[in-house]
Design a protein around this motif. Structure first.
Motif, PDB file in Angstrom:
ATOM      1  N   ASP A 122       0.829  -1.210   0.000  1.00  7.54           N
ATOM      2  CA  ASP A 122       0.000   0.000   0.000  1.00  7.54           C
ATOM      3  C   ASP A 122       0.867   1.266   0.000  1.00  7.54           C
ATOM      4  O   ASP A 122       2.066   1.202   0.273  1.00  7.54           O
ATOM      5  N   VAL A 123       0.201   2.391  -0.266  1.00  8.53           N
ATOM      6  CA  VAL A 123       0.878   3.690  -0.156  1.00  8.53           C
ATOM      7  C   VAL A 123       0.043   4.567   0.771  1.00  8.53           C
ATOM      8  O   VAL A 123      -1.190   4.587   0.671  1.00  8.53           O
ATOM      9  N   ILE A 124       0.742   5.278   1.672  1.00  2.02           N
ATOM     10  CA  ILE A 124       0.029   6.239   2.534  1.00  2.02           C
ATOM     11  C   ILE A 124       0.462   7.636   2.107  1.00  2.02           C
ATOM     12  O   ILE A 124       1.654   7.959   2.139  1.00  2.02           O
ATOM     13  N   PHE A 125      -0.498   8.443   1.696  1.00  2.00           N
ATOM     14  CA  PHE A 125      -0.233   9.839   1.347  1.00  2.00           C
ATOM     15  C   PHE A 125      -0.576  10.672   2.577  1.00  2.00           C
ATOM     16  O   PHE A 125      -1.699  10.601   3.096  1.00  2.00           O
ATOM     17  N   SER A 126       0.398  11.456   3.015  1.00  2.00           N
ATOM     18  CA  SER A 126       0.226  12.151   4.288  1.00  2.00           C
ATOM     19  C   SER A 126       0.497  13.642   4.139  1.00  2.00           C
ATOM     20  O   SER A 126       1.505  14.041   3.539  1.00  2.00           O
ATOM     21  N   ASP A 127      -0.379  14.475   4.684  1.00  2.00           N
ATOM     22  CA  ASP A 127      -0.149  15.932   4.681  1.00  2.00           C
ATOM     23  C   ASP A 127       1.154  16.218   5.439  1.00  2.00           C
ATOM     24  O   ASP A 127       1.421  15.611   6.476  1.00  2.00           O
ATOM     25  N   GLU A 128       1.933  17.171   4.923  1.00  2.00           N
ATOM     26  CA  GLU A 128       3.264  17.383   5.530  1.00  2.00           C
ATOM     27  C   GLU A 128       3.192  17.911   6.961  1.00  2.00           C
ATOM     28  O   GLU A 128       4.170  17.807   7.695  1.00  2.00           O
ATOM     29  N   LEU A 129       2.043  18.462   7.368  1.00  2.00           N
ATOM     30  CA  LEU A 129       1.981  18.974   8.743  1.00  2.00           C
ATOM     31  C   LEU A 129       1.153  18.081   9.668  1.00  2.00           C
ATOM     32  O   LEU A 129       0.698  18.525  10.720  1.00  2.00           O
ATOM     33  N   ASN A 130       0.980  16.828   9.302  1.00  2.00           N
ATOM     34  CA  ASN A 130       0.198  15.929  10.172  1.00  2.00           C
ATOM     35  C   ASN A 130       0.814  15.785  11.562  1.00  2.00           C
ATOM     36  O   ASN A 130       2.026  15.909  11.740  1.00  2.00           O
ATOM     37  N   HIS A 131      -0.052  15.474  12.509  1.00  2.00           N
ATOM     38  CA  HIS A 131       0.333  15.333  13.917  1.00  2.00           C
ATOM     39  C   HIS A 131       1.333  14.194  14.120  1.00  2.00           C
ATOM     40  O   HIS A 131       1.316  13.196  13.393  1.00  2.00           O
ATOM     41  N   SER A 132       2.144  14.346  15.138  1.00  2.00           N
ATOM     42  CA  SER A 132       3.174  13.358  15.474  1.00  2.00           C
ATOM     43  C   SER A 132       2.615  11.926  15.570  1.00  2.00           C
ATOM     44  O   SER A 132       3.269  10.973  15.141  1.00  2.00           O
TER      45      SER A 132
END
Ligand SMILES: Cc1ncc(COP(=O)(O)O)c(C=O)c1O
Length: 390
Positions: A122-132
């Protein structure tokens, strides 16, 4: 090891990044005593000021009398007292999802969801400012991680196209309202991309719940997208005034998490007082929008003052107000200056926020009086002038 840690600590101090714990004593909904001085607390996440609402305290005490101080077992062993079922039903209904599962806190919930639902291809696309907690959860996942630009659906789509050849599932993970910036994810665009590319979307509404939408159910409601995504995580420990977190999804997902999410299975269940308090908070909010409306009156009042003074509040729209100072040491200087005047808040520095964006993160809550807000705004304006922000 001690020498090594001491050298790291020296470095942290030199960078102006050193943290201490400030022990405080709360004396009212919005006031605390710190270092023998009464201060206005301008950094609590109790947005609706429910943490000391008399009916909620009563419900917490009743739960203690009935069930004890602690549950002393995990959910899967003897921890699933009937209050859990009642609260899971209530929160799922409030949020517009079919099922809910309560975790001990939001950090554990995020780690549990993402590390359990994603797999190697799978691939997870994550916003660059997501929480720790979201970043940490991705480190535990075997899926590929791809970071897209903050709140940028075009950047997300570009990254999706780049991964087209992969055969696994595509996940998107984003906070709904970002905890350090107070700005909101482009959920409408993400929803369109979900349909176009068959994405699985996981949203974290920790700071939206109780605050946004006509009925205060959260950011999805504000966008008319209640229940539109695959998984939502949110917490009882912010606007709802207590502690704990929940995951909302379809029955199969919940059933799988019960069976496979380590951070659900191998940790002690929440104490009954937290469950009783959250249940009462939901019951209060369901029939009464005055809490949320009073919060928004305060938000608008305070924001207007800061805007008129010339502060750049970025794209924030709700109770979380970032005042970006930039330099770590200047942010600490502003924080200390405010503390001297009885305003309690924290300078937020890397690694919590990106380098060069150190800031004060203010939060506005329902319980603040106009006098408290007038005084706090005046102090912030004067402190801002001292570090050259205005
Ligand atoms: C966006 C976000 N997600 C998750 C969490 C973690 O929630 P909890 O405090 O219940 O562990 C927080 C809390 O700080 C948060 O801000």
């Amino acid at each position: 090891m001690i020498d090594r840690l001491n050298s790291y600590l020296e470095e942290i101090k030199e960078n102006g990044n050193y943290r201490i714990l400030r022990y405080i004593k709360p004396v009212s909904t919005t006031k605390i005593i710190y270092n023998s001085r009464e201060c206005i607390n301008l950094c609590s996440n109790s947005y609706l000021s429910l943490h000391n609402h008399p009916e909620i305290l009563k419900a917490a005490k009743e739960a203690i009398d009935l069930y004890g101080a602690g549950i002393c077992s995990s959910r899967s062993v003897s921890g699933s007292i009937d209050l859990y079922r009642e609260l899971e039903k209530e929160i799922a209904e409030f949020k517009g999802y079919s099922e809910a599962l309560i975790f001990s806190n939001g950090y554990l919930a995020n780690i549990g969801i993402i590390s359990t639902l994603t797999e190697k291809d799978d691939v997870i696309f994550s916003d660059e400012l997501n929480h720790s907690s979201l970043i940490h959860s991705m480190r535990l996942s075997r899926a590929k991680k791809v970071v897209y630009r903050h709140r940028d659906a075009n950047s997300l789509e570009e990254k999706i196209k780049e991964e087209k050849s992969r055969k696994g599932k595509f996940f998107v993970v984003t906070e709904t309202i970002f905890s350090m910036d107070g700005d909101v994810a482009h959920l409408k665009e993400i929803y369109e991309l979900k349909k176009k590319y068959d994405l699985i979307v996981i949203v974290d509404d920790a700071h939206g719940t109780g605050v946004f939408g006509e009925k205060g159910t959260g950011i999805e409601e504000m966008f008319g997208l209640q229940g539109a995504f695959d998984v939502q995580m949110a917490t009882f420990g912010k606007a709802l005034g207590s502690y704990g977190a929940f995951v909302l999804s379809k029955g199969t997902v919940i059933e799988y998490l019960i069976n496979r999410a380590k951070t659900f299975m191998y940790t002690t269940a929440l104490p009954p007082s937290a469950l009783g308090a959250s249940l009462k908070a939901l019951k209060l909010l369901k029939n009464d929008f005055t809490y949320k409306n009073a919060l928004w009156e305060n938000i608008e009042y305070f924001r207007k003052k800061l805007n008129e003074a010339g502060f750049n509040l970025k794209d924030s729209i709700g109770p979380i107000i970032p005042i970006v100072v930039g330099d770590d040491k200047d942010a600490v200087k502003m924080q200390e200056e405010l503390l001297q005047r009885g305003i309690f808040l924290q300078a937020i520095r890397p690694p919590t926020v990106p380098k060069g964006t150190s800031r004060l993160r203010l939060t506005i809550v329902r319980g603040l009086s106009k006098e408290e807000m007038d005084y706090a705004a005046q102090c912030i304006i004067e402190a801002g002038k001292k570090v050259g922000l205005l």
